[in-house]
Every structure is written in C-alpha cells, then in structure tokens.
Design a protein around this motif. Structure first.
Motif, mmCIF file in Angstrom:
data_model
loop_
_atom_site.group_PDB
_atom_site.id
_atom_site.type_symbol
_atom_site.label_atom_id
_atom_site.label_comp_id
_atom_site.label_asym_id
_atom_site.label_seq_id
_atom_site.Cartn_x
_atom_site.Cartn_y
_atom_site.Cartn_z
ATOM 1 N N PRO A 172 16.800 29.783 75.258
ATOM 2 C CA PRO A 172 15.471 29.225 74.973
ATOM 3 C C PRO A 172 15.575 28.118 73.938
ATOM 4 C CG PRO A 172 15.732 31.367 73.929
ATOM 5 C CD PRO A 172 16.931 31.177 74.811
ATOM 6 N N VAL A 173 14.595 27.219 73.943
ATOM 7 C CA VAL A 173 14.667 25.997 73.140
ATOM 8 C C VAL A 173 13.483 25.921 72.188
ATOM 9 C CG1 VAL A 173 14.714 23.471 73.215
ATOM 10 C CG2 VAL A 173 15.872 24.802 75.005
ATOM 11 N N LEU A 174 13.774 25.621 70.923
ATOM 12 C CA LEU A 174 12.743 25.325 69.931
ATOM 13 C C LEU A 174 12.714 23.821 69.709
ATOM 14 C CD1 LEU A 174 10.768 26.828 67.863
ATOM 15 C CD2 LEU A 174 12.466 26.169 66.150
ATOM 16 N N PHE A 175 11.519 23.244 69.754
ATOM 17 C CA PHE A 175 11.319 21.797 69.626
ATOM 18 C C PHE A 175 10.553 21.551 68.330
ATOM 19 C CE2 PHE A 175 8.776 17.942 70.754
ATOM 20 C CZ PHE A 175 9.817 17.068 71.041
ATOM 21 N N ALA A 237 20.057 21.041 78.908
ATOM 22 C CA ALA A 237 21.011 21.917 79.599
ATOM 23 C C ALA A 237 22.447 21.550 79.241
ATOM 24 C CB ALA A 237 20.796 21.847 81.106
ATOM 25 N N ASP A 238 22.689 20.284 78.905
ATOM 26 C CA ASP A 238 24.037 19.859 78.512
ATOM 27 C C ASP A 238 24.474 20.513 77.205
ATOM 28 O OD1 ASP A 238 23.970 18.199 80.719
ATOM 29 O OD2 ASP A 238 23.360 16.429 79.573
ATOM 30 N N TYR A 239 23.520 21.014 76.428
ATOM 31 C CA TYR A 239 23.819 21.665 75.151
ATOM 32 C C TYR A 239 23.614 23.183 75.223
ATOM 33 C CZ TYR A 239 23.620 16.871 73.492
ATOM 34 O OH TYR A 239 23.851 15.526 73.316
ATOM 35 N N GLY A 240 23.386 23.697 76.424
ATOM 36 C CA GLY A 240 23.235 25.130 76.604
ATOM 37 C C GLY A 240 21.808 25.618 76.593
ATOM 38 N N GLY A 241 20.839 24.705 76.544
ATOM 39 C CA GLY A 241 19.442 25.108 76.501
ATOM 40 C C GLY A 241 18.812 25.208 77.873
ATOM 41 N N ASP A 242 17.727 25.956 77.949
ATOM 42 C CA ASP A 242 16.971 26.134 79.185
ATOM 43 C C ASP A 242 15.821 25.126 79.197
ATOM 44 O OD1 ASP A 242 15.275 26.921 81.247
ATOM 45 O OD2 ASP A 242 15.606 29.053 80.912
ATOM 46 N N PRO A 243 15.836 24.132 80.071
ATOM 47 C CA PRO A 243 14.781 23.113 80.069
ATOM 48 C C PRO A 243 13.427 23.633 80.516
ATOM 49 C CG PRO A 243 16.219 22.810 81.958
ATOM 50 C CD PRO A 243 16.854 23.875 81.112
ATOM 51 N N ASP A 244 13.390 24.850 81.046
ATOM 52 C CA ASP A 244 12.131 25.415 81.527
ATOM 53 C C ASP A 244 11.479 26.358 80.530
ATOM 54 O OD1 ASP A 244 12.239 24.076 84.002
ATOM 55 O OD2 ASP A 244 13.649 25.572 84.771
ATOM 56 N N PHE A 245 12.065 26.484 79.335
ATOM 57 C CA PHE A 245 11.417 27.297 78.299
ATOM 58 C C PHE A 245 11.583 26.599 76.958
ATOM 59 C CE2 PHE A 245 10.680 30.572 75.178
ATOM 60 C CZ PHE A 245 9.584 31.237 75.709
ATOM 61 N N ILE A 246 10.542 25.890 76.564
ATOM 62 C CA ILE A 246 10.547 25.105 75.331
ATOM 63 C C ILE A 246 9.328 25.495 74.503
ATOM 64 C CG2 ILE A 246 10.508 22.785 74.342
ATOM 65 C CD1 ILE A 246 11.663 21.755 76.996
ATOM 66 N N VAL A 247 9.560 25.748 73.223
ATOM 67 C CA VAL A 247 8.490 26.097 72.286
ATOM 68 C C VAL A 247 8.367 24.982 71.262
ATOM 69 C CG1 VAL A 247 7.680 27.741 70.559
ATOM 70 C CG2 VAL A 247 8.920 28.561 72.584
ATOM 71 N N THR A 392 9.463 32.997 52.841
ATOM 72 C CA THR A 392 10.046 32.352 54.010
ATOM 73 C C THR A 392 10.759 33.363 54.895
ATOM 74 O OG1 THR A 392 10.323 30.242 52.860
ATOM 75 C CG2 THR A 392 11.731 30.626 54.764
ATOM 76 N N THR A 393 11.504 34.273 54.284
ATOM 77 C CA THR A 393 12.225 35.289 55.047
ATOM 78 C C THR A 393 11.282 36.108 55.907
ATOM 79 O OG1 THR A 393 13.980 35.441 53.389
ATOM 80 C CG2 THR A 393 13.694 37.329 54.858
ATOM 81 N N HIS A 394 10.187 36.577 55.318
ATOM 82 C CA HIS A 394 9.231 37.391 56.073
ATOM 83 C C HIS A 394 8.604 36.596 57.215
ATOM 84 C CE1 HIS A 394 9.670 40.721 53.421
ATOM 85 N NE2 HIS A 394 9.056 40.171 52.390
ATOM 86 N N VAL A 395 8.253 35.343 56.944
ATOM 87 C CA VAL A 395 7.590 34.539 57.968
ATOM 88 C C VAL A 395 8.561 34.171 59.087
ATOM 89 C CG1 VAL A 395 6.423 32.348 58.414
ATOM 90 C CG2 VAL A 395 5.821 33.692 56.394
ATOM 91 N N VAL A 396 9.778 33.784 58.738
ATOM 92 C CA VAL A 396 10.776 33.468 59.761
ATOM 93 C C VAL A 396 11.015 34.672 60.659
ATOM 94 C CG1 VAL A 396 13.238 33.011 60.107
ATOM 95 C CG2 VAL A 396 11.913 31.591 58.538
ATOM 96 N N ARG A 397 11.111 35.847 60.064
ATOM 97 C CA ARG A 397 11.303 37.057 60.860
ATOM 98 C C ARG A 397 10.125 37.283 61.813
ATOM 99 N NH1 ARG A 397 16.325 38.502 61.768
ATOM 100 N NH2 ARG A 397 17.326 39.718 60.135
ATOM 101 N N GLY A 398 8.912 37.054 61.326
ATOM 102 C CA GLY A 398 7.742 37.240 62.177
ATOM 103 C C GLY A 398 7.687 36.241 63.316
ATOM 104 N N VAL A 399 7.963 34.980 63.020
ATOM 105 C CA VAL A 399 7.989 33.964 64.073
ATOM 106 C C VAL A 399 9.082 34.288 65.086
ATOM 107 C CG1 VAL A 399 8.438 31.528 64.548
ATOM 108 C CG2 VAL A 399 6.972 32.173 62.631
ATOM 109 N N GLU A 400 10.205 34.779 64.601
ATOM 110 C CA GLU A 400 11.297 35.165 65.492
ATOM 111 C C GLU A 400 10.849 36.270 66.451
ATOM 112 O OE1 GLU A 400 16.090 36.040 65.015
ATOM 113 O OE2 GLU A 400 14.720 36.681 63.432
ATOM 114 N N ARG A 401 10.056 37.216 65.962
ATOM 115 C CA ARG A 401 9.560 38.279 66.845
ATOM 116 C C ARG A 401 8.582 37.720 67.875
ATOM 117 N NH1 ARG A 401 9.343 40.966 61.909
ATOM 118 N NH2 ARG A 401 7.060 41.017 61.822
ATOM 119 N N LEU A 403 8.569 34.692 69.105
ATOM 120 C CA LEU A 403 9.356 33.954 70.084
ATOM 121 C C LEU A 403 10.159 34.900 70.971
ATOM 122 C CD1 LEU A 403 10.604 31.012 67.830
ATOM 123 C CD2 LEU A 403 8.683 31.033 69.425
ATOM 124 N N GLY A 404 10.645 35.992 70.385
ATOM 125 C CA GLY A 404 11.341 36.986 71.189
ATOM 126 C C GLY A 404 10.434 37.608 72.230
#
Length: 433
Positions: A172-175, A237-247, A392-401, A403-404
C-alpha cells in the motif's frame, strides 16, 4: 544574580503557561506563541531538563542570597508542575485516537485488520526517538530522493519515495503533501515519523514538492499535487507499491490539499494535459487542515487567512470570485462518494481553528457513504507530529491502525472479487454549503 535568575524563571514559566493558553488572536504574538507552545507542549520533558539545569546553576552561583531568587525558585517549581501536567496531557492522545477509531469504524474494528497486516503493525517504534526527537532517519528504510515528476518545475517538481530496505512488492502507498501556508517548506520537512514507521511496516511512502506562492497562483498547487499523484499511479509499482491503493495525507496546507485530493478525484478542471489519468485515492488522513477558504460559517478566528490568500495564493478577491474560492475549499466539495477519512486536529491549535475541523467532520460524516473518523488531540498545537514525541507516538500508532483497517478491507474486497467502490468520486462541480 538573584534578579537575573528571576528573569530567567519568568521566561521559562511563560513557555509553560503559553503551552496551555496560546495566543489565538491576530497580532504580533501569534507566531512566537505558536512556536513556543508547539515546542513546549511536545518537548515538556526537555524543557524540564533545561529549566532544572539552569536552576541548579543559578542556586550554585548564589541566586538565593536575596528575595528575588527565592521568588524565582517558586516560579520554577510552579513551571515544573505545569510541565508535568503537559506530559500527562500528552498521554491523553492515546484514548482520544482510539475513541475516534471506534466511533468511526466500530468498536470491533481491530478484529477487521488482517492478521498479516496486524503483525506488521505490531513492530515497536524505534527506541530512543523521544530522547532525540529530531533524529528523523531509520536504518530499515531506504529513500529514493529527488525523482522528477514535473521536471520543468525544477526542485518544486521533485518527489521522494521511502521503501522498506528489505524491499516491497504490491505494498500500500502513502502519498504525503507537505504544509507551509502554500508558500514555504518542502518534502523532507514533515510527516517523517509517520512515513518511517509505515515504511518499516511494509508500506511505500511518497513525499512530494509542489509549486509555492507567491510565485505560483491557485490552482497551480493542486494541479501539481494531482500530477504527482498521476506519476505515482503510473510508476510506483517500480518501487514495490500498489498503484491501486493510495492514501493521501498532509498537514496544514497539506491537510487542505490532501482533503481536496480525496474529494475531487478525476476532476478534469485540475488535470490540464492529463485529463485521462486516474487521480482518485482510496483513503485520506488530513492533519490540522484548512477546510474553508471563504470562512462562510465564521469558524476562523479572524480575517487574516482571507487577506493572506487574497494577496499571496488566490490573488483574487473573495467578494468577486467566490465560486473559485469555494472550489478551493474542501468544506464546499463534500459529496457522498468521498473515500474513508481520518481527520486529526489538535485542541490547542492556534493557527487552524479546531472549530473549523469540527464543522468539516460533521458535514462529511453526514454526507459520505464511507467511514469518517475524527480525532481531537488534547493539548496538541499546530504541526505537533512532525518530530518524535510522546503525543506523536500515540497518533502515529492510531493512524497506522486506521490505515491497516483500510488496507485489510481492500485485501478482503480483492479476495472476494468485489468491485472497487467509487473511492473519491469525481466531484468536478459539486459545491455544498
């Protein structure tokens, strides 16, 4: 020495006080108040350390030989109590994030995260980062730097791609779109804690530059962003990303631009010369964004933003070009086919008012057919998550969930052979008020 010690303690106490009550009125103190409150609220333990070291030095040097020194010592003690309170408030980010996710996705949302996705997310954050908050590197992440997506724009037409050093395939790709009031900053200055953590968990992250005002005039900014997104769709895709799932994500001006990306997919008006490219995204995570250039509902604290936009960004009058200003405002582009959103805003933001974020959330939640989460982070200033801190740690963890959860839903959709939802619509002329 006693008087000098008193003066130093007053300055330190002002930093602490300002973190609780930053200036929100227009004036010469707005910038210094933001900067001081931002650094103090995120680095309260570091502030305690320097205040303690300074106090020990002054006491050793004889600061307590007269009453001003004792007064200064009392002020220092009060400041330390306040700094401890700021650290406690930082911990409140964790339940705030979790409540937002449960409200937006459902109380059992964690059960909907695929096991392999959850396992990748379980990796602990890199140790020692809160001690050295500006150490924004990671040995497990590789950065492909300065890739041109619009070579005619020079540095402003470049992007960076962050990938796991072990490699990725179909990730998956983060933009990421940087902020800076549409006039300053660049791709390597923001969102690094989030991008580094996601890359460690297997994501491919892209951080872009775009043309800035006053040289650039709206809609140059959003056109560049969409052009970069089209490049990602064709080359990631050349860098291993999925072009059909971008956030899409970004903070401040980047929050504004990422929200517009989420709400105006395939808007040909903002895709000159690349009208056939797919510029939809599958989710959006704006941080402390600007959502209404027009201030139609009076949520902004003063007219400073409108005056700034008229002079430097839009370069037109709101009164005579209101339709164009509304098109540039995410609040006026809301529609039912918006992708899932996770809106993140600090309660103590003195630059982008929390009241506007609340309104954007209410309108989007009432209209969109997809989940909309809204996290109001206690005590957080503007730009709170651009370096490592407890909050930041708490928020990054929440955003990660979040996105997961979004990526897991996409994996289940593909496994079931279901058609992809109209992720970000094609709101070319849809204006809501």
């Amino acid at each position: 020495m006693p008087w000098f010690f008193l003066a130093v303690t007053v300055v330190g106490a002002w930093f602490t006080f300002n973190a609780y009550l930053p200036a929100r009125v227009r004036g010469s103190l707005t910038g210094p108040s933001f900067l001081a409150g931002w650094l103090t609220s995120e680095l309260s333990s570091h502030h305690f350390a320097w205040q303690l070291i300074a106090t020990v030095f002054f006491v050793w040097a004889g600061a307590l030989e007269a009453w001003p020194g004792w007064l200064g010592l009392g002020i220092s003690l009060a400041s330390w109590i306040g700094l401890f309170g700021l650290a406690v408030i930082s911990h409140h980010a964790a339940p705030a994030i979790e409540l937002a996710l449960e409200d937006g996705l459902g109380e059992t949302y964690r059960d909907e995260i695929e096991p392999e996705v959850a396992k990748a997310m379980e990796r602990p954050l890199r140790p020692g980062r809160r001690l050295i908050p500006f150490l924004l590197l990671d040995p497990e992440v590789k950065r492909h730097a300065d890739i041109p997506y619009a070579p005619e724009h020079g540095f402003r037409g470049l992007l960076d791609v962050y990938v796991p050093k072990v490699g990725a395939q179909g990730a998956p790709v983060l933009f990421q779109i940087h902020g800076g009031a549409w006039v300053i900053s660049q791709k390597r200055h923001q969102a690094l804690p989030l991008m580094l953590q996601l890359s460690r968990a297997g994501w491919v992250c892209v951080s872009i530059n775009y043309r800035l005002s006053p040289r650039a005039t709206w809609p140059d900014h959003i056109i560049d962003v969409k052009r970069a997104l089209a490049w990602v769709r064709n080359h990631i895709a050349d860098y291993g990303g999925d072009p059909d799932f971008i956030v899409a994500t970004g903070g401040s001006a980047g929050g504004h631009l990422s929200s517009l990306v989420g709400l105006t997919g395939n808007d040909v008006e903002w895709q000159p010369g690349f009208e056939d490219e797919d510029t939809r995204v599958q989710a959006c995570v704006p941080f402390y964004g600007v959502y209404d250039f027009t201030n139609t509902h009076g949520r902004q604290l003063h007219d400073g933003l409108i005056e700034f936009l008229q002079k430097h960004v839009m370069k037109t009058s709101l009164e005579t070009h209101r339709k164009e200003w509304e098109k540039a405002s995410p609040l006026h582009r809301i529609h039912q086919n918006a992708p899932p959103f996770f809106i993140v805003q600090g309660t103590h933001d003195s630059l982008t008012p929390v009241e506007e974020a609340r309104l954007f959330h209410r309108r989007l939640h009432a209209t969109s057919q997809q989940p909309v989460c809204y996290a109001e982070i206690p005590g957080a200033q503007h730009a709170f998550e651009i370096f490592h801190s407890l909050r930041t740690t708490h928020v990054v963890r929440g955003v990660e969930r979040f996105l997961g959860w979004a990526w897991s839903r996409e994996l289940r959709r593909r496994a079931g052979g279901l058609q992809a939802p109209n992720a970000s619509g094609s709101a070319t002329t849809n204006i809501t008020t």
